[in-house]
Motif scaffolding. Structure first.
Motif, short mmCIF file in Angstrom:
data_model
loop_
_atom_site.label_atom_id
_atom_site.label_comp_id
_atom_site.label_asym_id
_atom_site.label_seq_id
_atom_site.Cartn_x
_atom_site.Cartn_y
_atom_site.Cartn_z
N GLU A 258 0.80 -1.22 0.00
CA GLU A 258 0.00 0.00 0.00
C GLU A 258 0.84 1.28 0.00
O GLU A 258 0.55 2.23 -0.73
CB GLU A 258 -0.99 0.01 1.19
CG GLU A 258 -2.17 -0.95 1.02
CD GLU A 258 -2.86 -0.86 -0.36
OE1 GLU A 258 -3.12 0.26 -0.82
OE2 GLU A 258 -3.14 -1.92 -0.96
N GLU A 259 1.91 1.30 0.81
CA GLU A 259 2.78 2.49 0.86
C GLU A 259 3.40 2.76 -0.52
O GLU A 259 3.46 3.89 -0.99
CB GLU A 259 3.91 2.28 1.88
CG GLU A 259 3.46 2.47 3.32
CD GLU A 259 2.92 3.87 3.58
OE1 GLU A 259 3.61 4.85 3.21
OE2 GLU A 259 1.80 3.99 4.12
N LYS B 239 0.92 4.14 -3.02
CA LYS B 239 0.64 5.56 -2.77
C LYS B 239 1.74 6.44 -3.39
O LYS B 239 1.49 7.41 -4.08
CB LYS B 239 0.59 5.80 -1.25
CG LYS B 239 -0.68 6.50 -0.82
CD LYS B 239 -0.81 6.58 0.67
CE LYS B 239 -0.30 7.91 1.19
NZ LYS B 239 -0.17 7.92 2.66
N GLU C 1 1.62 9.09 -6.65
CA GLU C 1 2.01 10.50 -6.54
C GLU C 1 3.05 10.86 -7.60
O GLU C 1 2.98 11.91 -8.23
CB GLU C 1 2.58 10.79 -5.14
CG GLU C 1 1.49 11.04 -4.12
CD GLU C 1 2.01 10.95 -2.68
OE1 GLU C 1 3.25 11.08 -2.47
OE2 GLU C 1 1.18 10.73 -1.78
#
Ligand code: ADP
Ligand code: ASP
Ligand code: MG
Length: 440
Positions: free
Chosen positions: A89-90, A93, A97
């Motif tokens: 998940e990190e 993200k 971006e």
């Protein structure tokens, strides 16, 4: 000690991950694993690398979220089905971006391998070495041997068993930016890792049982090649046999490390061994056939050209000015053809022809479009008289018009140029003539 690379379709789903797991762990000599990004699970599927390219270009479009969710779902599906204790998940993200910022296309397309490497390392219980820390690539996409050898050799010596993701590295200009190889470049990473690990063997696991005599999408069930030399392989992969990236032989070749092509879905099949030289007697005069479609040829005729010193050089220097690389220059006494890839010359063709007219003053200048080139390759062809006669005869009998012939100076290939529409038939006729039971 072995280095093993798994291609996109070999590692496209949880089912494929299980096969990879069994192959790697059944032999403790398999120390370093180089994965591609998840590829196609079936014909209609899309490779993760292609989804990333799409996400990058649709960064501000309505369907961006949908595309990005498809990428996430590919990894989350594998993680859930295998019951792994890892979350991306990190990473998801951060990557999102970065894509939104449009900072780096290469960074974006490299994330397919990066994420797959992390998941695979977790599943195998191997260490993860980020290729960005150990592989250096110049701005043209060539690997920087000196910097890479130092960093990668050191890293490998510190990890007994590790996963190194394929396809990317760090730009060698101290900027720290990510740089990718050209498409299919995980093969190159595998070769570099094999070199720096000083491996005994580089195993390249894919979805076919070795290098086949012809492209299986053109010839039905072509026979596999048991052993092939680097030189023959280079000719075939350059001419479009896409099993291995055309630059993947260089790092291992100088070290004398053989490459073994194997099928992840049929590991018991022998595969193809790629070596510097072999006394292995092949079953056929030819080793393989490969071809590419989109070429163009410029024909130049000038009376008494043979007496004019530097005539061909003038033509070549015009092309050089436009940075166009030349495939072949078959020549006669008063004429020559220059064969180039269509996509390279298309934009500047008319300007180039104008220069040819002004500077060469030819009596005839014509362009042949839609040319396909087919190379028949084999180190044994030179010992067997009549091979080219047999090839040309077979094409003639099948009403295929040969518009150009070129033979490499080391006599390991005969290349014919035919109209694009005859491409498939030409490959099939050559295969049937030399392999398909018609051999005299
Ligand atoms: P990977 O994803 O494992 O890197 P690739 O798709 O790059 O695999 O290469 C394997 C594919 O190459 C095969 O599925 C086949 O369609 C194609 N191919 C083209 N020419 C040949 C050939 N002569 N022998 C085997 N495969 C070939
Ligand atoms: N994933 C990259 C590609 O699709 C590199 C590779 O598969 O070797 O081209
Ligand atoms: Mg490939």
């Amino acid at each position: 000690m072995k280095v093993v690379k798994f291609g996109g379709s070999s590692i496209a789903s949880a089912t494929q991950f299980k096969k990879v797991h069994d192959i790697v762990l059944e032999d403790t000599d398999r120390h370093y694993v180089v994965p591609s990004a998840p590829g196609k699970r079936n014909k209609e599927d899309t490779k993760v690398t292609d989804l990333l390219i799409l996400a990058y270009s649709h960064h501000n479009k309505d369907d961006f979220e949908e595309i990005y969710d498809r990428i996430k779902a590919r990894y989350n599906g594998i993680i859930t089905e295998l019951g792994l204790d890892i979350s991306l998940e990190e990473d998801f993200k951060e990557i999102k971006e970065e894509i939104k910022k449009q900072n780096s296309f290469d960074y974006t397309i490299s994330r397919g391998e990066y994420l797959n490497g992390k998941v695979l390392a977790n599943y195998l219980g191997f260490d993860f070495i980020d290729a960005a820390d150990v592989i250096y690539i110049d701005k043209h996409g060539r690997y920087d041997e000196k910097k890479t050898d130092a960093a990668l050799t050191k890293a490998l010596s510190e990890h007994d068993y590790a996963v190194v993701p394929g396809f990317y590295g760090q730009l060698n200009d101290e900027s720290g930016r990510i740089k990718a190889f050209s498409r299919g470049g995980s093969d190159v990473t595998g070769s570099i890792v094999a070199k720096c690990a000083c491996a005994d063997l580089y195993e390249n696991w894919t979805d076919v049982s070795g290098f086949l005599i012809a492209d299986p999408r053109i010839v039905k069930d072509p026979k596999p090649i048991a052993t092939i030399t680097y030189k023959e392989l280079r000719e075939l992969s350059y001419m479009g046999a896409s099993v291995l990236h055309q630059n993947s032989i260089f790092p291992v070749r100088n070290e004398g490390i053989p490459i073994l092509i194997k099928n992840t879905n049929s590991p018991e099949d022998a595969g193809t061994l790629i070596v510097e030289s072999t006394c292995h007697k092949p079953d056929h005069v030819i080793t393989g056939i490969a071809g590419k479609k989109d070429f163009m040829s410029i024909y130049v005729y000038k009376k008494h050209m043979s007496n004019e010193v530097g005539f061909i050089r003038k033509a070549l220097s015009i092309l050089e000015k436009y940075h166009i690389s030349i495939e072949h220059i078959p020549s006669g006494i008063d004429s020559f053809n220059i064969v180039v890839e269509k996509k390279e010359i298309e934009e500047s063709l008319y300007e180039i022809l104008a220069h040819f007219k002004d500077e060469l003053k030819p009596d005839k200048l014509t362009v042949q479009e839609d040319l396909a080139l087919i190379s028949t390759v084999g180190k044994n062809m030179s010992d067997k008289p009549g091979t080219s006669g047999k090839l040309f005869g077979a094409l003639g009998k099948n009403n295929i018009n040969i518009v150009m012939i070129a033979q490499g100076s080391d006599e390991i290939n005969i290349t014919v140029g035919v109209k694009k529409k005859d491409f498939t038939k030409t490959v099939q006729v050559i295969y049937d003539t030399f392999v398909g039971g018609n051999e005299e």
